[in-house]
Design an enzyme around this catalytic site. Sequence first.
Site, mmCIF file in Angstrom:
data_model
loop_
_atom_site.group_PDB
_atom_site.id
_atom_site.type_symbol
_atom_site.label_atom_id
_atom_site.label_comp_id
_atom_site.label_asym_id
_atom_site.label_seq_id
_atom_site.Cartn_x
_atom_site.Cartn_y
_atom_site.Cartn_z
ATOM 1 N N ARG A 72 45.271 34.852 39.608
ATOM 2 C CA ARG A 72 44.367 33.906 38.975
ATOM 3 C C ARG A 72 44.819 33.451 37.596
ATOM 4 O O ARG A 72 44.796 32.252 37.292
ATOM 5 C CB ARG A 72 42.986 34.541 38.848
ATOM 6 C CG ARG A 72 42.339 34.733 40.192
ATOM 7 C CD ARG A 72 41.017 35.428 40.066
ATOM 8 N NE ARG A 72 40.386 35.487 41.391
ATOM 9 C CZ ARG A 72 39.250 36.093 41.652
ATOM 10 N NH1 ARG A 72 38.590 36.695 40.689
ATOM 11 N NH2 ARG A 72 38.747 36.098 42.871
ATOM 12 N N HIS A 106 39.105 31.432 36.360
ATOM 13 C CA HIS A 106 39.374 31.300 37.792
ATOM 14 C C HIS A 106 39.983 29.934 38.075
ATOM 15 O O HIS A 106 39.463 28.926 37.621
ATOM 16 C CB HIS A 106 38.070 31.478 38.566
ATOM 17 C CG HIS A 106 38.279 31.714 40.025
ATOM 18 N ND1 HIS A 106 38.733 30.724 40.855
ATOM 19 C CD2 HIS A 106 38.112 32.816 40.790
ATOM 20 C CE1 HIS A 106 38.832 31.222 42.088
ATOM 21 N NE2 HIS A 106 38.463 32.480 42.067
#
Lengths: 248, 638, 241
Positions: free
Chosen positions: B331, B266
């Site tokens: 991401r 992330h």
Amino acid sequence: MNLTLRVWRQKNANSPGRFETYEARNILEDMSFLEMLDVVNEELIQRGQEPIAFDSDCREGICGMCSLVINGIPHGGRRGTATCQLHMRHFKDGDTITIEPWRARAFPLIKDLVVDRSAFDRIIQAGGFISVNTGGTPDGNAIPVPKPDADAAMDAAACIGCGACVAVCKNASAMLFVAAKVSHLNLLPQGKVEKDRRALNMVRQMDAEGFGNCTVTGSCEAVCPKEISLSFIAKLNRDYGLATLKGK
Amino acid sequence: MTLDSKIPSGPIAQKWDKHRFDLKLVNPANKRKFEILVVGSGLAGASAAATLGELGYRVKCFCFQDSPRRAHSIAAQGGINAAKNYQNDGDSIYRLFYDTIKGGDFRAREANVYRLAQVSVNIIDQCVAQGVPFAREYGGLLANRSFGGAQVSRTFYARGQTGQQLLLGAYQALCRQISLGTVQMYPRTEMLDLVVIDGHAKGIVVRDLISGRISSHAGDAVVLATGGYGNVFFLSTNAKGSNVTATWRAYKKGAFFANPCYTQIHPTCIPVSGEHQSKLTLMSESLRNDGRVWVPKRKEDCGKPPTSIPESDRDYYLERKYPSFGNLAPRDISSRAAKEVCDEGRGVGPGGLGVYLDFADAIRRLGVDKIRERYGNLFDMYEKITGENAYETPMRIYPAVHYTMGGTWVDYNLMSTIPGLFVIGEANFSDHGANRLGASALMQGLADGYFILPYTIGHYFASSKQFRPPTDHPEFRKSEEEIRAMTNRLLSVRGKRTVTSLHRELGKLLWEKCGMARNEAGLREALRRIPELRDEFCRTVNVTGESGELNQALEYAGRVADFMEFAELLCLDALHREESCGGHFRTEHQTPDGEAKRNDDQFAYVAAWEYKGPDRQPEMHREPLIYEEVQMSTRSYK
Amino acid sequence: MKVVTNIFGSSLGKKYVMAISGAVLFLFLIGHLAGNLQIFLGPDVINRYGHLLQSNPELIWPARLFLLLMLVLHVWSAARLTIENRAARPMRYAQYTPLAASYASRTMMMSGLIVFTFIIYHLLHYTVRVKAINLTGQDFAGPEFQTPIKGLIGEHQHDVYRMMIVGFSNFWVSAFYILGMALLSLHLSHGISAMFQSLGWKNRVYGPFLDRAARVVAILIFLGYVSIPVAILLGYGKEAL
């Protein structure tokens, strides 16, 4: 920085407990309180001693698993902060820190700083839900919810069930928790259907668990990591009273 | 053994309907004769246990936390996707399906993803009825926000605590069933083994974490909803307790493990501050709606205070490289871009492992109050952890391991290669391919638990012979003995190293060799080092205390022992996949401008690994990915 | 029946009992104060008021019994709640920092007990008129505290005015009275707002206002009651001694 810790150690529920003193050396201010305890535990293990047992899981202030009464205040007393988000920059070199478990009859001690909070689960099981089965529900937009109601419900629903309200209350009362849970559902149109039953049953269970009574000191609101408002307790009192008057 | 994914025939939009009709049913009166063991109480586990209880099955649900409400689904911040098209901006089931397939870099199973998109609309209805306080507009209708990797607003949210609210909804439904007696809850209980009898999953062996007692539970089916394996990296956004134990031990009993190399990093996490770090904290991706990501153009500027660096000396690299998606690039792409600039030596903060996420422009444009209203809780959280005020100085962020797309291989019915063993939520591999889009994890967990498993498990019961063994069956006895022996082994080493130090070492190795960018040499190095480290673990680990009590060191040691084995499979899978896709980036396979290069001719398949014994190489099975509906294309967010 | 068990059996119900009985006692305090302050209007007015009450036993006795019942309920609920609250935390903290909780809120039991003792003394002092405890040597029930009723020849009424002047002219009696009122005021400063909270008549909008209002009212009640002994000690009504 170097700190002295006075930590409550107790092997299990049946054996007597006592405070042990530990030195926490080379603690950095960027560490969280639990990371500081990790460091102490690492040293204990290396010396062949048993580490201090304490609960934690998400370590980002949302799961509600962490606890600890730090210097007499649950979660350490920083506004809106759970123990896992409390950082060591708020302590000074040379400080002595006292660490105790949540203490309440309804939260029996398991080991060291770990307590059993299943009483909260049983309160939810008594009525902290909306009785709908999966499937067959109307469209999400079928029931408009006024924004202020949705926001207020969300304020209440933010409760993480950590039990700090019980721990800090001089009466070990669970009113803030129960009030938050009841209010969350009772404020929404979906939850109004079972409003009376919910308030009565959850309060009954709360009493059965052996929590104390609310004497409106407001300390629960002050330590709540989610800053849940005391006004929800007033709402619970109102909902319970109305349900009682209806003879439910 | 050939993998049969049991994808129904027919046009994609009708597959699930048709399949539901084809599934056999269990007579309502007979349902109570079946006992189902659900392991895990997150979104998937709690929703499944509650729904199965409502249907009339007898359910036992297990979790290692002190309450089912604490499962790590609770930490999801941003939201949940659903193809409601409430915003009238062109969304549809098909578009959600397509976005998810594309976001997953064409490595997901098409039929599963379509079903997920279909079911997404029911999830919102269900959650609203349960009392989830989703954000509302003034008119009283549901509000939506946009999220990375999508160009429509389809994300439903409850402030920055969507996961918490959805989990509480499922938990409340579960509590209702507990009070009705259909579900029996076992908190602070950890599954340590799966028991397979006559080829079917028939039970589990668990340890009561308070008394230390090892015991067996027999059932007609076992459902694993035990989450992902991100903690193999030591530092991740997962909870401290998240682990691979349940799925790993099922793997060792014959459940294939699919695509372990698909790990999601992330992009917006708070950077590591030192060796002591025990976990990483995610900052919702929604911050990228208003924040601009940059690093200094010159290495020399990295040490300077960010506000003193003039605009002309800043490199807004996401806007530069991906002009159409800019700071909202998916991401995997954003994470890799951050790593690149840090590798060039332009990273900021301690160790040069960070990039700026700057709100100065947004504050100038919208005012500080608007920003506080949108992200106040995130800014507060950032200040709690770093001690810095992000209204005045840019945030520092760095990518961190967040979600794992790989997991136990399951067919269209969510059943693993062991009949009777169902795996749902993050624990399975099915819906996200090589990369998961934001706000899709909650959707998948609830889809599996509320609307898919409850249908498919009935079919398994109706089409196989019912037999529930007693818990003194020799297989249970054998498993219990093995667990006791393993526990005693861990407790008897009394070596010099703590579990944490060994776990940290494993994590570092994986992060360096099998993290955001991987290459053959590094993976081979990791595959050489992991067995050494495992050996060191066995020889030198120090687990204090006893087995017959609450012993957190022992719990942790057992979980790390499994990570030590699992890490090898992760690297093996990463090594074999000679392409770059989604969360799996092999430096050998990139375009000249540094983008991931897929190899659809050779790798358009799911790699499902079969356990072959302790010292033998696992065997890989391929499930080809056949795209009937969409055309595979190069993912571009430029 | 459920209503009764809900009210007397549950924690919230006991709080309602406490709040409602407290509310009645609070209203009585205001009425009583209004009556007492008539001392500043001279002997005729306050004596007429006293006579009005005393000459209507069919009104005064039900009122007294009702107030007594409220007091009993108030004390009963306090005792029950305190016992339960003690039991809820069998093991005390070694270190305990009360956060946000005001001094008044933490000492309700103590202030309540002292006020209760004061009430008993006060009743014996001015209602039952036990000679031994007024510390002045005079008998408030005696004929010297009877005064003729104007316009009614041969009829007498109790000289409340003189009794108060004489009673409060003793320093120790007044000091105990002032102490009692101070603790009552402390008790009320928390009790009034808690009463609204326990009955659920509070929310985030006017809640903070109620808290402030409770404190102001508690102080006003204190000032009102205390003004009488203070004025007397400073020489008000000297001529009646």
